[in-house]
Design a protein around this motif. Structure first.
Motif, mmCIF file in Angstrom:
data_model
loop_
_atom_site.group_PDB
_atom_site.id
_atom_site.type_symbol
_atom_site.label_atom_id
_atom_site.label_comp_id
_atom_site.label_asym_id
_atom_site.label_seq_id
_atom_site.Cartn_x
_atom_site.Cartn_y
_atom_site.Cartn_z
ATOM 1 N N GLY A 29 10.351 0.926 -8.811
ATOM 2 C CA GLY A 29 10.387 0.540 -10.216
ATOM 3 C C GLY A 29 9.710 -0.798 -10.463
ATOM 4 N N GLY A 30 9.917 -1.737 -9.547
ATOM 5 C CA GLY A 30 9.297 -3.054 -9.688
ATOM 6 C C GLY A 30 7.783 -2.972 -9.596
ATOM 7 N N ARG A 31 7.316 -2.138 -8.679
ATOM 8 C CA ARG A 31 5.856 -1.989 -8.534
ATOM 9 C C ARG A 31 5.245 -1.332 -9.765
ATOM 10 N NH1 ARG A 31 1.728 -4.664 -6.924
ATOM 11 N NH2 ARG A 31 0.003 -3.415 -6.087
ATOM 12 N N MET A 32 5.942 -0.341 -10.310
ATOM 13 C CA MET A 32 5.431 0.331 -11.514
ATOM 14 C C MET A 32 5.357 -0.645 -12.678
ATOM 15 S SD MET A 32 7.104 4.151 -11.303
ATOM 16 C CE MET A 32 5.782 4.958 -12.235
ATOM 17 N N THR A 33 6.341 -1.511 -12.792
ATOM 18 C CA THR A 33 6.342 -2.509 -13.863
ATOM 19 C C THR A 33 5.186 -3.490 -13.690
ATOM 20 O OG1 THR A 33 8.744 -2.357 -14.154
ATOM 21 C CG2 THR A 33 7.671 -4.358 -14.950
ATOM 22 N N ARG A 34 4.970 -3.949 -12.454
ATOM 23 C CA ARG A 34 3.880 -4.906 -12.200
ATOM 24 C C ARG A 34 2.510 -4.287 -12.444
ATOM 25 N NH1 ARG A 34 7.483 -6.241 -8.137
ATOM 26 N NH2 ARG A 34 6.392 -5.030 -6.534
ATOM 27 N N LYS A 35 2.408 -2.977 -12.272
ATOM 28 C CA LYS A 35 1.137 -2.286 -12.513
ATOM 29 C C LYS A 35 0.992 -1.878 -13.976
ATOM 30 C CE LYS A 35 -0.230 0.736 -9.354
ATOM 31 N NZ LYS A 35 -1.406 0.143 -8.677
ATOM 32 N N GLY A 36 1.958 -2.262 -14.798
ATOM 33 C CA GLY A 36 1.896 -1.933 -16.210
ATOM 34 C C GLY A 36 2.208 -0.479 -16.509
ATOM 35 N N GLN B 43 0.827 -1.208 0.000
ATOM 36 C CA GLN B 43 0.000 0.000 0.000
ATOM 37 C C GLN B 43 0.868 1.267 0.000
ATOM 38 O OE1 GLN B 43 -3.349 -0.041 2.825
ATOM 39 N NE2 GLN B 43 -3.085 -2.251 3.010
ATOM 40 N N MET B 44 1.985 1.204 0.703
ATOM 41 C CA MET B 44 2.885 2.355 0.760
ATOM 42 C C MET B 44 3.532 2.628 -0.594
ATOM 43 S SD MET B 44 4.600 1.560 4.481
ATOM 44 C CE MET B 44 5.669 3.007 4.545
ATOM 45 N N VAL B 45 3.979 1.563 -1.265
ATOM 46 C CA VAL B 45 4.626 1.768 -2.566
ATOM 47 C C VAL B 45 3.601 2.175 -3.619
ATOM 48 C CG1 VAL B 45 4.498 -0.618 -3.444
ATOM 49 C CG2 VAL B 45 6.397 0.874 -4.124
ATOM 50 N N ASP B 46 2.347 1.707 -3.490
ATOM 51 C CA ASP B 46 1.303 2.139 -4.424
ATOM 52 C C ASP B 46 1.077 3.647 -4.307
ATOM 53 O OD1 ASP B 46 0.831 -0.277 -5.621
ATOM 54 O OD2 ASP B 46 -0.914 -0.796 -4.393
ATOM 55 N N GLU B 47 1.098 4.143 -3.078
ATOM 56 C CA GLU B 47 0.946 5.583 -2.867
ATOM 57 C C GLU B 47 2.127 6.344 -3.467
ATOM 58 O OE1 GLU B 47 1.516 7.728 1.109
ATOM 59 O OE2 GLU B 47 -0.673 7.595 0.946
ATOM 60 N N LYS B 48 3.316 5.796 -3.307
ATOM 61 C CA LYS B 48 4.507 6.436 -3.869
ATOM 62 C C LYS B 48 4.434 6.454 -5.394
ATOM 63 C CE LYS B 48 7.605 7.760 -1.997
ATOM 64 N NZ LYS B 48 8.067 9.117 -1.584
ATOM 65 N N VAL B 49 3.992 5.360 -5.981
ATOM 66 C CA VAL B 49 3.859 5.281 -7.442
ATOM 67 C C VAL B 49 2.893 6.350 -7.944
ATOM 68 C CG1 VAL B 49 2.918 3.875 -9.329
ATOM 69 C CG2 VAL B 49 4.488 2.854 -7.671
ATOM 70 N N ASP C 146 19.257 5.354 -3.344
ATOM 71 C CA ASP C 146 19.333 4.019 -2.748
ATOM 72 C C ASP C 146 18.680 3.012 -3.684
ATOM 73 O OD1 ASP C 146 20.384 3.477 0.123
ATOM 74 O OD2 ASP C 146 19.480 5.460 0.278
ATOM 75 N N CYS C 147 19.432 1.990 -4.060
ATOM 76 C CA CYS C 147 18.913 1.015 -5.019
ATOM 77 C C CYS C 147 17.740 0.215 -4.468
ATOM 78 C CB CYS C 147 20.029 0.067 -5.445
ATOM 79 S SG CYS C 147 21.201 0.819 -6.599
ATOM 80 N N GLY C 148 17.676 0.018 -3.162
ATOM 81 C CA GLY C 148 16.547 -0.704 -2.591
ATOM 82 C C GLY C 148 15.235 -0.003 -2.889
ATOM 83 N N CYS C 149 15.206 1.300 -2.647
ATOM 84 C CA CYS C 149 13.996 2.085 -2.923
ATOM 85 C C CYS C 149 13.667 2.063 -4.418
ATOM 86 C CB CYS C 149 14.192 3.533 -2.471
ATOM 87 S SG CYS C 149 14.517 3.745 -0.717
#
Length: 235
Positions: free
Chosen positions: A212-219, A183-189, A204-207
């Motif tokens: 980036g991974g979440r944006m890709t999964r959401k298309g 939910q936190m990364v969705d808000e950031k996206v 920071d590469c972790g962030c």
């Protein structure tokens, strides 16, 4: 150079960019082969005694360096924790203090130690910047990235709404609390998308991997760049 696990295993180009930027500033860059993980994941999970051997190995690996520079505010800050962890130890406390005192995050080292804000980079894109939690709140590096990005020729910078909100990564937090993290990364996206930027920059590469991974999964894929790659750009 304290390469960090994520850069070593997943983002080698970030390490290469960092080396090239530092060498152009006249630095002699060494990559000690004895370095391993700084111990942050296991330490934050409560395994203090099990983590100490890794911490001691890191102190030995960087013992002869004039400075230790890392492309991660989170990992750099872990070294700052060592003196407290080894407080009272007659052998390791002095070593921990020495390592902590000479450790810097990449942009912090450029601006505060080398006194450089313009590294001659050029990148003609519209970009926004995500400030990671550990880098800003714990390490205290807030202005250095902005000072460096300001001098990147051609960079159109767009402020990120609610920039200081966490992206939800937090290392082991994203594993232990995956539903909250999502939910936190969705808000950031959503905030990243609001900027209309073509590139998301971070320190920071972790962030960056998390967002980036979440944006890709959401298309909704987007170009992701570590600030070292931006500062090494010549377009």
């Amino acid at each position: 150079m304290f390469i960090t696990c994520l850069v070593d295993m997943f983002k080698a180009d970030v390490g290469k960019a960092m080396v090239e930027v530092l060498e152009r500033q006249g630095c002699e860059v060494d990559l000690p082969k004895g370095q391993i993980c700084c111990g942050q994941p296991s330490y934050n999970s409560g395994y203090l005694e099990d983590t100490k051997p890794a911490m001691k190995q890191m102190m030995k690996a960087f013992e002869n360096a004039d400075y230790v520079v890392s492309p991660s505010g989170s990992c750099a800050y872990m070294f700052k924790e060592y003196p407290e962890i080894f407080a009272g130890d007659p052998v390791w406390e002095p070593k921990a203090k020495a390592l902590a005192a000479k450790t810097y995050e990449f942009t912090q080292f450029l601006v505060d130690v080398l006194k450089v804000e313009d590294v001659g980079a050029s990148l003609h894109v519209k970009a926004t910047y995500h400030p990671s939690c550990h880098m800003t709140r714990l390490l205290g590096v807030k202005d250095a990235p902005m000072k460096l990005l300001k001098h990147v020729d051609g960079l159109e910078f767009v402020p990120l709404p609610n920039a200081l909100s966490c992206c939800g990564f937090g290392g082991t937090f994203s594993v232990k609390m995956s539903e909250i993290s999502e939910q936190m990364v969705d808000e950031k996206v959503e905030h990243v998308e609001e900027t209309g930027a073509d590139v998301l920059i971070g320190g920071d590469c972790g962030c960056l991997m998390n967002i980036g991974g979440r944006m890709t999964r959401k298309g909704k894929p987007m170009k992701i760049m570590h600030i070292a790659e931006v500062l090494n750009s010549r377009d």
